[in-house]
Write an enzyme that holds these catalytic residues in place. Sequence first.
Site, PDB file in Angstrom:
ATOM      1  N   ASN A   8       0.802  -1.228   0.000  1.00  0.00           N
ATOM      2  CA  ASN A   8       0.000   0.000   0.000  1.00  0.00           C
ATOM      3  C   ASN A   8       0.837   1.282   0.000  1.00  0.00           C
ATOM      4  OD1 ASN A   8       0.752  -0.626   2.649  1.00  0.00           O
ATOM      5  ND2 ASN A   8      -1.007   0.419   3.529  1.00  0.00           N
ATOM      6  N   GLU A  55       5.380  -3.269  12.375  1.00  0.00           N
ATOM      7  CA  GLU A  55       4.230  -2.380  12.294  1.00  0.00           C
ATOM      8  C   GLU A  55       3.118  -3.207  11.680  1.00  0.00           C
ATOM      9  OE1 GLU A  55       1.482  -0.438  10.353  1.00  0.00           O
ATOM     10  OE2 GLU A  55       3.174   0.369   9.205  1.00  0.00           O
ATOM     11  N   CYS A 107      -2.714   1.754   6.845  1.00  0.00           N
ATOM     12  CA  CYS A 107      -2.763   1.137   8.166  1.00  0.00           C
ATOM     13  C   CYS A 107      -3.222   2.110   9.241  1.00  0.00           C
ATOM     14  CB  CYS A 107      -1.410   0.541   8.530  1.00  0.00           C
ATOM     15  SG  CYS A 107      -0.044   1.685   8.301  1.00  0.00           S
ATOM     16  N   GLU A 127       9.390   3.582  14.065  1.00  0.00           N
ATOM     17  CA  GLU A 127      10.069   4.001  12.845  1.00  0.00           C
ATOM     18  C   GLU A 127       9.994   5.514  12.728  1.00  0.00           C
ATOM     19  OE1 GLU A 127       9.597   0.115  10.025  1.00  0.00           O
ATOM     20  OE2 GLU A 127       7.998   1.607   9.894  1.00  0.00           O
TER      21      GLU A 127
END
Length: 510
Positions: free
Chosen positions: A180, A281, A315, A488
């Site tokens: 994505n 993640e 997400c 991150e």
Amino acid sequence: MTAAMTATLFQRLSAAAAAATHRRFSLDVSSQLLRTRGYVHGRWVSAPSDFPVLDPATGMEIARVSDCGPEDAKRAVDSAYSAFYEWKQYTAKERSLLLRKWFNLMTQHKDNLARLITFECGKPLKESLGEIAYAASFLEWFSEEARRVYGDVVPPPIKDRRILLLKQPVGVTSVITPWNFPSAMITRKVGAALAAGCTAVLKPAEDTPLSALALAELAEQAGIPAGVFNVVPCSREMAASVGRVLCTDPLVAKISFTGSTATGKMLLKMAADTVKRVSMELGGHAPFIVFDSADVDQAVNGAMASKFRNSGQTCVCSNRFLVQSGVYERFVAKLGAAMDAQLRMGHGSEADTTQGPLINARAAEKVGQQIDDAVSQGAKVLRGGRRLHGSFMEPTLLVDVTADMLCVREETFGPLVPVIRFDTEEEALALANASNVGLAGYFYSQDISQIWRVSEALEVGLVGVNEGLISTAEATFGGVKESGMGREGSKYGVDEYLEVKYVCMGGLNV
């Protein structure tokens, strides 16, 4: 969107537009950035077979890419391992300058890189250009952070000793990324790893390998040494065996993964045998809360930005819309009007498209199942609700939604807005936190006391207060609960790739 508008759109999209978009992409086939082989130790390598990359808007094949297997993955790990002992000896300034060159090249080639994203994953071109800017920002950020990996000198408890804490790279990093955000998920991980002095082996998503290989081409042009960054593309059928090598090989010191919670749990189990460092993640199920004190127009704008970016396939996009009774009717009416005015479905290469296809038919089927489940339990469809041509799904607005419906219990990953009415702040927080994942959460309020309370009470890793788009290279990105571990971006992103070594110097005549 009316039925007539939909019919006209998809007659055009499924016939003339499909052929036209295919021809437009053919103009780029000879581009230096359109790479179709794996990249190992600075060489473009073929595999015995290949697999197709499809345009999700038309179903047409846009390229065939080498289908690398476990042997190729092993060669890439060995390459990264040998390169690590040279790369970690580069000075922080040398690594910084190379990452900066990579950033400059991404910026220079932003149009071609964006076009690859649009044709691989269906994202509207304007959004693809935004992703390239976002992706490049991580290379810029980590090029700067490479020179700020500071250790510590600690005051000793004994006079003839000195205590040093050194930060050193962990070693070879396996990087597994989703479709994505096919460029940004790579640079956010690989930029940090290389800045720290690690080397990397990347397995991109099978739907979007072209973006990853284009980044490898630019890394080579930037002068990143052979073996420091390797790319092993593979098909869905090869993914498990390639992933097993990347997660179990004893030469791999660290795994960085973005994807589903279910897959993350499997990778964690594989990493456990050799006790690898892991950052993940995973899934999200973001609440979007609108309190009575909110600026409703501002909340609607935030909802549009958060929910419909990449057709709801992010997400951190909002999944559960919780609206307080006092503004419920106004919010729903204004959101429906905004959807009518602002959303246009089509191929991502068309200038006025805001909603492209979902990544594949399975994704559209999932959204359709959630809508059917909600309607069967009493929810009402105010906008959209239909599965269209191929993997296109109408942006859908549901009201009279309850907490036991599938769309509230499971992440959607599509353009579905289920709206739940609530009465009290305590009720909203209970609903928002009733999830086994906690990546992002959003809320709208003009009450400063409420802003503090809710920000601290939401069980998520990222909070947007009166803002629907919050991701940036300067801030941390990561979740709590089953949304993963580690962070991150930001100054903390480099720490995920570093070990702290304690050096005690004794017997000093000082």
